[in-house]
Write a protein that holds these residues in place. Structure first.
Motif, PDB file in Angstrom:
ATOM      1  N   ALA A   1       0.826  -1.205   0.000  1.00 50.03           N
ATOM      2  CA  ALA A   1       0.000   0.000   0.000  1.00 50.03           C
ATOM      3  C   ALA A   1       0.862   1.257   0.000  1.00 50.03           C
ATOM      4  O   ALA A   1       0.565   2.244  -0.690  1.00 50.03           O
ATOM      5  CB  ALA A   1      -0.935  -0.015   1.209  1.00 50.03           C
ATOM      6  N   GLY A   2       1.948   1.237   0.765  1.00 47.87           N
ATOM      7  CA  GLY A   2       2.833   2.396   0.832  1.00 47.87           C
ATOM      8  C   GLY A   2       3.484   2.713  -0.494  1.00 47.87           C
ATOM      9  O   GLY A   2       3.546   3.880  -0.916  1.00 47.87           O
ATOM     10  N   PHE A   3       3.984   1.700  -1.199  1.00 43.98           N
ATOM     11  CA  PHE A   3       4.621   1.947  -2.491  1.00 43.98           C
ATOM     12  C   PHE A   3       3.604   2.391  -3.541  1.00 43.98           C
ATOM     13  O   PHE A   3       3.921   3.206  -4.417  1.00 43.98           O
ATOM     14  CB  PHE A   3       5.372   0.697  -2.959  1.00 43.98           C
ATOM     15  CG  PHE A   3       6.728   0.548  -2.332  1.00 43.98           C
ATOM     16  CD1 PHE A   3       7.719   1.492  -2.548  1.00 43.98           C
ATOM     17  CD2 PHE A   3       7.025  -0.527  -1.505  1.00 43.98           C
ATOM     18  CE1 PHE A   3       8.969   1.379  -1.970  1.00 43.98           C
ATOM     19  CE2 PHE A   3       8.271  -0.655  -0.914  1.00 43.98           C
ATOM     20  CZ  PHE A   3       9.246   0.298  -1.146  1.00 43.98           C
ATOM     21  N   ALA A   4       2.384   1.849  -3.479  1.00 46.47           N
ATOM     22  CA  ALA A   4       1.347   2.292  -4.411  1.00 46.47           C
ATOM     23  C   ALA A   4       1.068   3.783  -4.224  1.00 46.47           C
ATOM     24  O   ALA A   4       0.936   4.534  -5.207  1.00 46.47           O
ATOM     25  CB  ALA A   4       0.076   1.470  -4.208  1.00 46.47           C
TER      26      ALA A   4
ATOM     27  N   VAL B   1       4.592   6.608   6.397  1.00 51.10           N
ATOM     28  CA  VAL B   1       4.161   5.898   7.600  1.00 51.10           C
ATOM     29  C   VAL B   1       3.848   4.436   7.290  1.00 51.10           C
ATOM     30  O   VAL B   1       4.227   3.527   8.036  1.00 51.10           O
ATOM     31  CB  VAL B   1       2.937   6.599   8.230  1.00 51.10           C
ATOM     32  CG1 VAL B   1       2.340   5.746   9.342  1.00 51.10           C
ATOM     33  CG2 VAL B   1       3.334   7.968   8.778  1.00 51.10           C
ATOM     34  N   LEU B   2       3.156   4.181   6.161  1.00 49.61           N
ATOM     35  CA  LEU B   2       2.853   2.808   5.775  1.00 49.61           C
ATOM     36  C   LEU B   2       4.126   2.023   5.487  1.00 49.61           C
ATOM     37  O   LEU B   2       4.267   0.862   5.895  1.00 49.61           O
ATOM     38  CB  LEU B   2       1.945   2.798   4.539  1.00 49.61           C
ATOM     39  CG  LEU B   2       0.485   3.198   4.772  1.00 49.61           C
ATOM     40  CD1 LEU B   2      -0.238   3.339   3.432  1.00 49.61           C
ATOM     41  CD2 LEU B   2      -0.216   2.179   5.656  1.00 49.61           C
TER      42      LEU B   2
ATOM     43  N   GLY C   1       7.118   2.657   6.652  1.00 46.78           N
ATOM     44  CA  GLY C   1       7.830   2.458   7.912  1.00 46.78           C
ATOM     45  C   GLY C   1       7.205   1.376   8.768  1.00 46.78           C
ATOM     46  O   GLY C   1       7.909   0.542   9.353  1.00 46.78           O
ATOM     47  N   THR C   2       5.861   1.351   8.831  1.00 44.39           N
ATOM     48  CA  THR C   2       5.180   0.329   9.629  1.00 44.39           C
ATOM     49  C   THR C   2       5.422  -1.058   9.044  1.00 44.39           C
ATOM     50  O   THR C   2       5.697  -2.024   9.773  1.00 44.39           O
ATOM     51  CB  THR C   2       3.674   0.619   9.697  1.00 44.39           C
ATOM     52  OG1 THR C   2       3.469   1.940  10.197  1.00 44.39           O
ATOM     53  CG2 THR C   2       2.965  -0.378  10.593  1.00 44.39           C
ATOM     54  N   GLY C   3       5.329  -1.162   7.714  1.00 45.41           N
ATOM     55  CA  GLY C   3       5.593  -2.448   7.067  1.00 45.41           C
ATOM     56  C   GLY C   3       7.011  -2.925   7.305  1.00 45.41           C
ATOM     57  O   GLY C   3       7.254  -4.112   7.552  1.00 45.41           O
ATOM     58  N   GLY C   4       7.974  -2.005   7.247  1.00 41.27           N
ATOM     59  CA  GLY C   4       9.363  -2.382   7.505  1.00 41.27           C
ATOM     60  C   GLY C   4       9.592  -2.826   8.935  1.00 41.27           C
ATOM     61  O   GLY C   4      10.353  -3.764   9.195  1.00 41.27           O
ATOM     62  N   ALA C   5       8.917  -2.149   9.883  1.00 37.83           N
ATOM     63  CA  ALA C   5       9.044  -2.534  11.293  1.00 37.83           C
ATOM     64  C   ALA C   5       8.558  -3.959  11.517  1.00 37.83           C
ATOM     65  O   ALA C   5       9.107  -4.692  12.339  1.00 37.83           O
ATOM     66  CB  ALA C   5       8.251  -1.570  12.168  1.00 37.83           C
ATOM     67  N   LEU C   6       7.532  -4.371  10.769  1.00 35.85           N
ATOM     68  CA  LEU C   6       7.001  -5.721  10.894  1.00 35.85           C
ATOM     69  C   LEU C   6       7.831  -6.741  10.123  1.00 35.85           C
ATOM     70  O   LEU C   6       8.035  -7.871  10.582  1.00 35.85           O
ATOM     71  CB  LEU C   6       5.555  -5.760  10.389  1.00 35.85           C
ATOM     72  CG  LEU C   6       4.527  -4.952  11.179  1.00 35.85           C
ATOM     73  CD1 LEU C   6       3.243  -4.817  10.382  1.00 35.85           C
ATOM     74  CD2 LEU C   6       4.247  -5.619  12.513  1.00 35.85           C
ATOM     75  N   PHE C   7       8.311  -6.354   8.934  1.00 34.55           N
ATOM     76  CA  PHE C   7       8.950  -7.330   8.045  1.00 34.55           C
ATOM     77  C   PHE C   7      10.282  -7.838   8.579  1.00 34.55           C
ATOM     78  O   PHE C   7      10.537  -9.050   8.601  1.00 34.55           O
ATOM     79  CB  PHE C   7       9.160  -6.731   6.652  1.00 34.55           C
ATOM     80  CG  PHE C   7       9.926  -7.649   5.743  1.00 34.55           C
ATOM     81  CD1 PHE C   7       9.292  -8.688   5.088  1.00 34.55           C
ATOM     82  CD2 PHE C   7      11.298  -7.491   5.565  1.00 34.55           C
ATOM     83  CE1 PHE C   7       9.990  -9.557   4.269  1.00 34.55           C
ATOM     84  CE2 PHE C   7      12.009  -8.358   4.754  1.00 34.55           C
ATOM     85  CZ  PHE C   7      11.352  -9.390   4.094  1.00 34.55           C
TER      86      PHE C   7
END
Length: 397
Positions: free
Chosen positions: A90-93, A109-110, A112-118
């Motif tokens: 979603a963030g890259f889109a 923010v999207l 960053g949140t995805g990276g924190a989880l991945f």
């Protein structure tokens, strides 16, 4: 010293995690290698605002790493990994299709949140393997990242001829594919934490040996990440940026077979050498070496050596120091400290480049000095001292 978990035949885990790495890294580098030029040229943002958007992604990612790392220990890496990939898609889109600053902030923010989880999810899967499999698996994981880092900017450059919107949507599609691959991993590490997130973080904060390592390794993220920011801000074109990123990635990949030997990457000398290579790269940029293609390639090679040594050094040392059920929490604390430092440093670097050539030179010199100071503080932890003593005694007649 942490005892490795038994080798439970997780070749399947390594293969799938490496495939995930290939997909997400190809998308990430296709988009991020050209995002500074997109924000600067296409959207007309000042260097300070560019630094703010990029640093905000780092701040969100690494601030959330503190609770998320421990959360992975409790919930398991597979479900967290799927959610991470969906958020980053979603963030890259958004990154490729919006132009206003508020929406760019949402995209940051999207991402960053995805990276924190991945990252804790993927690395927890590898950390749960036996030591030999873990070292080789992480080397394959890192080599795959670097191969994608070579191919990704070239893919992004080709798609850029149509528009950055296509770059962003392609990256989003690759992250969606990675979410599907994560779903193929039905089983994570066999041992998980039974207590909660707060308990996991509290356990880490009581470990003085690990906290000492975390503080020393904190500048590694700043001095490596800023290389891909300061080069395009220095005024080079998209082709030169692509050459820089590709050379950096190829050199980093070449280092990984050497780091794949169990017990090698977590030596303090490896961390120290990586920091010093990064310092040398920033100093060369400070004296103008990046203005010529030969100098830019040399800078890229130095930063490739830094990146290739620092990534496995940090991962293997955390895996060595962390209890098997708490790797996510330990990684989360180290990443949290590194992210805060990188956020502050990224803001300062962007602000300095806005001040003109003098400010840019000062920022590069300070980055080099920070790397040198961290290298000077790198020391063996007690477990390594014991191992060295035992090895020396074993050689006695």
């Amino acid at each position: 010293m942490t005892k490795p978990l038994p080798d439970h035949g997780d070749r399947h885990t390594v293969v799938v995690v490496v495939a995930i790495q290939a997909a997400i890294s190809l998308g990430y580098f296709a988009a991020m290698a050209h995002v500074v030029l997109h924000l600067k040229v296409d959207l007309g943002l000042a260097a300070g605002l560019i630094g703010l958007v990029l640093a905000l992604r780092n701040l969100v990612q690494h601030t959330l790493s503190l609770p998320v790392g421990a959360l992975v220990d409790v919930l398991g890496p597979v479900r967290i990994g799927v959610l991470a990939c969906l958020l980053r898609a979603a963030g890259f889109a958004l990154l490729g299709t919006v132009s206003s600053l508020p929406w760019l902030v949402v995209a940051a923010v999207l991402l960053g949140t995805g990276g924190a989880l991945f990252h804790p999810a993927a690395q927890s899967l590898l950390a749960g393997l036996a030591e030999r499999r873990r070292a080789r698996g992480y080397a394959a994981y890192t080599v795959t990242l670097q191969i994608a880092a070579v191919l990704g900017p070239a893919l992004g450059l080709a798609l850029l001829n149509v528009g950055y919107w296509l770059v962003g949507l392609t990256a989003a599609a690759l992250w969606l594919g990675a979410a599907f691959l994560f779903a193929l991993l039905r089983h994570g590490p066999p041992v998980r934490a039974v207590s909660g997130v707060v308990s996991g973080v509290r356990t880490v904060l009581r470990d003085r040996v690990f906290l000492g390592f975390a503080v020393v390794s904190t500048p590694a993220m700043l001095v490596t990440d800023q290389a891909s920011v300061v080069v395009p801000l220095s005024g080079v074109d998209a082709g030169a940026v692509t050459v820089f990123v590709c050379v950096l990635a190829m050199v980093s990949a070449m280092v990984q077979p050497w780091c794949a030997v169990p017990g090698r990457a977590d030596r303090p000398g490896v961390l120290r050498a990586g920091l010093l290579f990064a310092a040398a790269g920033h100093l060369l940029l400070a004296v103008g070496a990046g203005g010529a293609l030969t100098g830019l390639v040399l800078v890229a090679a130095l930063h490739g050596l830094a990146d290739g040594l620092l990534q496995p050094a940090v991962f293997q040392t955390i895996a060595r120091l962390a209890p098997p059920t708490r790797f996510g929490a330990y990684l989360g604390v180290q990443t949290f400290l590194s992210g805060l430092f990188a956020f502050a440093g990224g803001i300062a670097v962007g602000w300095s480049f806005d001040r003109g050539p003098g400010g840019a030179t000062a920022a590069l010199v300070v980055l080099a000095l920070i790397a040198c100071a961290a290298a000077a503080c790198a020391r063996p932890h007690p477990g390594q001292a014991i191992d060295a003593r035992d090895a020396a005694q074993a050689r006695l007649p």
